[in-house]
Design an enzyme around this catalytic site. Structure first.
Site, PDB file in Angstrom:
ATOM      1  N   TYR A  15       0.772  -1.060  -0.271  1.00 45.35           N
ATOM      2  CA  TYR A  15       0.317   0.222   0.007  1.00 45.35           C
ATOM      3  C   TYR A  15       0.659   1.198  -0.001  1.00 45.35           C
ATOM      4  O   TYR A  15       0.798   1.963   0.834  1.00 45.35           O
ATOM      5  CB  TYR A  15      -0.730   0.311   1.289  1.00 45.35           C
ATOM      6  CG  TYR A  15      -2.345  -0.940   1.445  1.00 45.35           C
ATOM      7  CD1 TYR A  15      -3.138  -0.618   0.110  1.00 45.35           C
ATOM      8  CD2 TYR A  15      -1.856  -2.205   1.315  1.00 45.35           C
ATOM      9  CE1 TYR A  15      -4.263  -2.020  -0.029  1.00 45.35           C
ATOM     10  CE2 TYR A  15      -3.394  -3.043   1.537  1.00 45.35           C
ATOM     11  CZ  TYR A  15      -4.202  -2.568   0.629  1.00 45.35           C
ATOM     12  OH  TYR A  15      -5.848  -3.702   0.276  1.00 45.35           O
ATOM     13  N   TYR A 142     -14.291  -4.895   3.408  1.00 46.21           N
ATOM     14  CA  TYR A 142     -12.720  -4.805   3.034  1.00 46.21           C
ATOM     15  C   TYR A 142     -13.111  -6.636   3.601  1.00 46.21           C
ATOM     16  O   TYR A 142     -12.896  -7.339   4.389  1.00 46.21           O
ATOM     17  CB  TYR A 142     -12.166  -4.314   3.262  1.00 46.21           C
ATOM     18  CG  TYR A 142     -10.194  -5.159   3.277  1.00 46.21           C
ATOM     19  CD1 TYR A 142     -10.036  -4.324   1.800  1.00 46.21           C
ATOM     20  CD2 TYR A 142      -9.621  -5.119   4.361  1.00 46.21           C
ATOM     21  CE1 TYR A 142      -8.487  -4.774   1.161  1.00 46.21           C
ATOM     22  CE2 TYR A 142      -8.193  -5.967   3.828  1.00 46.21           C
ATOM     23  CZ  TYR A 142      -8.350  -5.747   2.578  1.00 46.21           C
ATOM     24  OH  TYR A 142      -6.695  -6.436   2.298  1.00 46.21           O
ATOM     25  N   ASP A 236     -16.782 -12.205   8.412  1.00 44.96           N
ATOM     26  CA  ASP A 236     -15.293 -12.417   8.598  1.00 44.96           C
ATOM     27  C   ASP A 236     -15.137 -11.451  10.021  1.00 44.96           C
ATOM     28  O   ASP A 236     -14.906 -10.535  10.043  1.00 44.96           O
ATOM     29  CB  ASP A 236     -14.912 -11.519   7.371  1.00 44.96           C
ATOM     30  CG  ASP A 236     -14.029 -11.049   7.427  1.00 44.96           C
ATOM     31  OD1 ASP A 236     -12.772 -11.227   8.352  1.00 44.96           O
ATOM     32  OD2 ASP A 236     -13.511 -10.369   5.830  1.00 44.96           O
ATOM     33  N   LYS A 265      -4.987 -12.172  11.860  1.00 46.58           N
ATOM     34  CA  LYS A 265      -4.953 -10.891  12.779  1.00 46.58           C
ATOM     35  C   LYS A 265      -4.876 -11.375  13.999  1.00 46.58           C
ATOM     36  O   LYS A 265      -3.683 -11.713  14.768  1.00 46.58           O
ATOM     37  CB  LYS A 265      -5.935  -9.098  12.719  1.00 46.58           C
ATOM     38  CG  LYS A 265      -5.725  -8.888  11.231  1.00 46.58           C
ATOM     39  CD  LYS A 265      -6.291  -7.698  10.742  1.00 46.58           C
ATOM     40  CE  LYS A 265      -6.300  -7.126   9.497  1.00 46.58           C
ATOM     41  NZ  LYS A 265      -6.989  -6.882   8.639  1.00 46.58           N
TER      42      LYS A 265
END
Ligand SMILES: *Cc1c(COP(=O)(O)O)cnc(C)c1O
Length: 425
Positions: A15, A142, A236, A265
């Site tokens: 990114y 996302y 999610d 994560k």
């Protein structure tokens, strides 16, 4: 040459527009919520290193368990073989996941956890012999950067070059306060076609969209519609899992339970890459057959890496400890008090909070103008020794749970400084 200069010669960062990027900050050490840079400067990690860190950097307990695992078994093929950390982590997860989750499928990260869930959902209908095709997702969602995950994510500038390669997804609006009925109507209309295979959603908080939040009540409504129309549901929880939203999982705020859950994560406390997709018996049983073609043909070289699983087991112990519970409550209460002091200030459009996540949306007359300011705000925070990464005109805090009150106060001061910068410019 410094580490940062050596990096800049040869490394392509995520990114990051490499043409205009500043030198990266080389971090040499971490401890608790702090990161220490090569030049001696220290930073409070107010974004938990891209939302992964739960218990602080270089946590001694996780380090100890990882080191022991490394000296016992670093890796083994996971087809036809198993090992203690994988079994222990799966047992631990199923104990605390939303009711009904029965089986654990390992992969490498959040995107692969989503890919696996999508493949489970699509193949579930193929195996069952019912031709349901459509996938539904929230318009601003996302779910990751691999192709399947991109397909169910928002059609944003980030994915524009790939649009023609992404499979069709039906998007419904995020049911933010005031828009609930609209979204319910949209889902009902699509559900009536009878052709919907699955609905994938970020429960309660859409992270990358800018910590956009909606209520458990409306999600329960949507899930009820899905159940009525036999639409599989995929939670999610890659970002919302492991205490982020105040409960262990955002799904714990709901009456209805998902068919599948994606985790990553915080799964290893932010120590190593690992992904998990869990499912209920309904999904799992549809893959059981003498006919080999009904198998889930998916796997990665490092599936269920023992070292990553050991980090996961250690992090799970810490996450479910009373100390973490206290920290979740402490951070939520402090966020709430800080948010109250912000309300009267000019230039602030909206403040949103869910558990340890606090998002502040600055008023933004001209978005493009603001996005130039994004770098100014980012750099300002860095000068203060605080890592905060604005998403457009939104600044958010998503700290490691061990962050101290003093450190949190410094983060809050920095945000007030940003507000001053904006009002004065
Ligand atoms: C970060 C994220 C992902 C992707 O995870 P990666 O490990 O970065 O591939 C998927 N879904 C959600 C909700 C996320 O926040």
């Amino acid at each position: 040459m410094t580490l940062a200069q050596r990096d800049q010669n040869i490394i392509w960062h995520p990114y990051t527009q490499m043409k205009t990027a500043d030198l990266p900050v080389a971090i040499v050490r971490g401890e608790g919520a702090l990161l220490f840079a090569e030049d001696g400067k220290e930073y409070i990690d107010a974004v938990a290193s891209w939302w992964v860190n739960l218990h602080g950097h270089a946590h001694p307990y996780i380090a100890e368990k990882v080191a022991a695992q490394l000296q016992t078994l670093e890796h083994v093929i996971f087809a036809g073989f198993t090992h203690q950390p994988a079994v222990e982590l799966a047992e631990g997860l199923l104990k605390i996941l939303p009711e009904g989750q029965r089986k654990v499928f390992y992969s490498d990260n959040g995107s692969t956890a989503v890919e696996v869930a999508l493949k489970m959902a699509i193949q579930y209908w193929a195996n069952t012999g019912i031709p349901k095709k459509k996938i539904i997702a929230f318009r601003d969602s996302y779910h990751g950067d691999t192709f399947g995950a991109m397909a169910v994510s928002s059609r944003s500038a980030f994915t524009a070059p790939f649009w023609s390669y992404l499979f069709d997804v039906t998007f419904i609006d995020v049911p933010t306060p005031g828009n609930e009925q609209e979204t319910i109507n949209q889902l009902e209309a699509i559900a009536l076609t009878g052709d919907v295979a699955a609905f994938i959603y970020e429960p309660l908080v859409l992270g990358t969209a800018g910590m956009v939040m909606y209520t458990p009540e409306v999600l329960d409504n949507l899930m009820q519609i899905c159940q009525q129309h036999e639409i599989l549901t995929i939670a999610d929880e890659v970002m919302t899992g492991f205490g982020r939203t105040g409960k262990l999982f955002a799904s714990h705020y709901l009456q209805h339970k998902p068919d599948m859950v994606c985790l990553s994560k915080g799964l290893t406390g932010g120590t190593m890459a690992l992904g998990v997709t869990t499912c209920n018996d309904k999904i799992y049983d549809a893959f059981l057959a003498d006919d080999k073609s009904k198998t889930l043909f998916h796997g990665h070289s490092y599936t269920a890496n023992p070292v990553a699983c050991a980090a996961g087991v250690a992090s799970l112990e810490l996450t479910t400890s009373p100390e973490t519970q206290q920290n979740l409550e402490r951070i939520a209460a402090k966020h709430k008090a800080f948010a109250a002091t912000l309300k009267q200030l000019s230039g602030i459009q909206e403040i949103r909070q869910q558990g340890t996540i606090l998002a502040i949306e600055f008023a933004d007359e001209s978005t493009s103008y603001f996005s130039n300011l994004r770098d100014t705000l980012y750099n300002y925070a860095m000068e203060q020794g605080v890592i905060l990464r604005p998403l457009g005109n939104i600044i958010y805090i998503i700290p490691p749970y061990c962050i101290t009150d003093e450190q949190l106060d410094k983060v809050y001061q920095t945000i007030k400084g940003m507000q001053q910068l904006l009002v004065n410019c």
